[in-house]
Enzyme design. Structure first.
Site: not given
Length: 325
Positions: A119, A252, A282
């Site tokens: 990520c 993020h 996500n």
């Protein structure tokens, strides 16, 4: 001084939108109970997008890249480096970046490689591109975050499968005399490798270990809140920019509580944080460029604005980029 400046952004989401209600029904068929309220209260996610079975990360990456190139208004043959941040590449090899290069029809002198920091991948890729441009080695760099995380989810584990989605985001960076990327910081701590991982691999033609995502949510949450604040302040200090000068925080897009906590620690109101997690879930390395492009295209992020991007990911990795649009 030479800076790496964003001259175009783009993003792409696969058409299949899966709401929390859709996912609740899917899991109910497996005898797993969840609900829209359970998901949103823990993550802020209302929907995510899943790619069709025949669609790869490079396919999503190309669509996002084409939009970034169009926004920049440059000839794609000017691109001399392609970096794709992904944890879900098309193949073991060749790289998804080489697949993107081929699909874009870039035939001039252009290097291409994948970067894997989960990520945090887009942040790592931006920092890498910045160094290449500042050194003079490359002038026009295409940076992409692309993922098909739906392929590595355990749909028997409601604590993880409800969180992730697929998508791609891209930026085109070019060498400039005007300030662009002002500072970057990257970190990793492999002692936390077990709290977010896919503990499987291909060996002898078969998959060994477990090829599906595993996460200790509480451990990730605790670590993320701590490291994001530290790395944000690190890049601000490097650039000698005060937190109050940040026009937009683009974190993020993992969990709305982590995101709001990061903004609060920096003294930023929620209105100055770009959030797309409710619609995208996500999307790992794609989440920051997806959010960035959304805010550029709707007019929130304007030329001259200070933008702070930050991310955390498996590894455990984390980093931040401070830039002027």
């Amino acid at each position: 001084m030479t800076y790496a400046k964003i001259i175009g952004t783009g993003s792409y989401l696969p058409p299949r939108r899966v709401t929390n209600q859709d996912l609740t029904a899917m899991l109910a068929e497996k005898g797993i109970e969840t609900s829209d309220e359970w998901i949103t209260s823990r993550s802020g996610i209302s929907a995510r997008h899943y790619a069709d079975a025949n669609v790869t990360s490079s396919d999503l990456a190309v669509r996002a890249a084409e939009r970034a190139i169009e926004a920049a208004g440059v000839d794609r043959q000017q691109i001399d480096l392609i970096i794709v941040a992904t944890s879900t590449p098309d193949f073991v090899f060749p790289s998804s970046a080489c697949m993107v290069q081929s699909k874009l029809g870039i035939t001039s002198n252009c290097a291409a490689f994948d970067l894997q920091a989960v990520c945090s991948g887009f942040i790592y890729a931006m920092a890498t591109a910045d160094r290449f441009i500042r050194s003079g080695m490359y002038r026009t760099v295409l940076v992409i975050g692309a993922e098909v995380f739906s392929r590595i989810l355990d749909f028997n584990d409601r604590s993880t499968c409800v969180l992730f989605g697929d998508g791609a985001g891209a930026v085109l960076l070019q060498a400039s005399d005007e300030p662009g990327i002002l500072s970057t910081a990257l970190h990793a701590d492999g002692s936390y490798v077990d709290i977010l991982c896919v503990p499987g691999h291909v060996s002898g033609g078969t998959v060994t270990g477990d090829p599906l995502l595993k996460m200790d949510g509480q451990a990730v949450f605790k670590l993320a809140v701590n490291v994001l604040d530290k790395v944000a302040r690190e890049v601000l200090e490097q650039a000698k920019v005060d937190a109050a000068q940040i026009d937009w925080l683009v974190p993020h897009q993992a969990n709305i509580r982590i995101m709001l906590g990061s903004a609060k620690k920096l003294g930023l109101p929620p209105e100055r944080m770009v959030a797309t997690v409710h619609e995208h879930g996500n999307t790992s390395a794609a989440s920051i460029p997806l959010a960035l492009d959304a805010a550029v295209r709707d007019g929130r992020i304007q030329p001259g604005h200070h933008v702070l991007m930050e991310g955390v990911g498996g590894g455990f990795t984390w980093g931040a980029v401070l830039l002027r649009m």
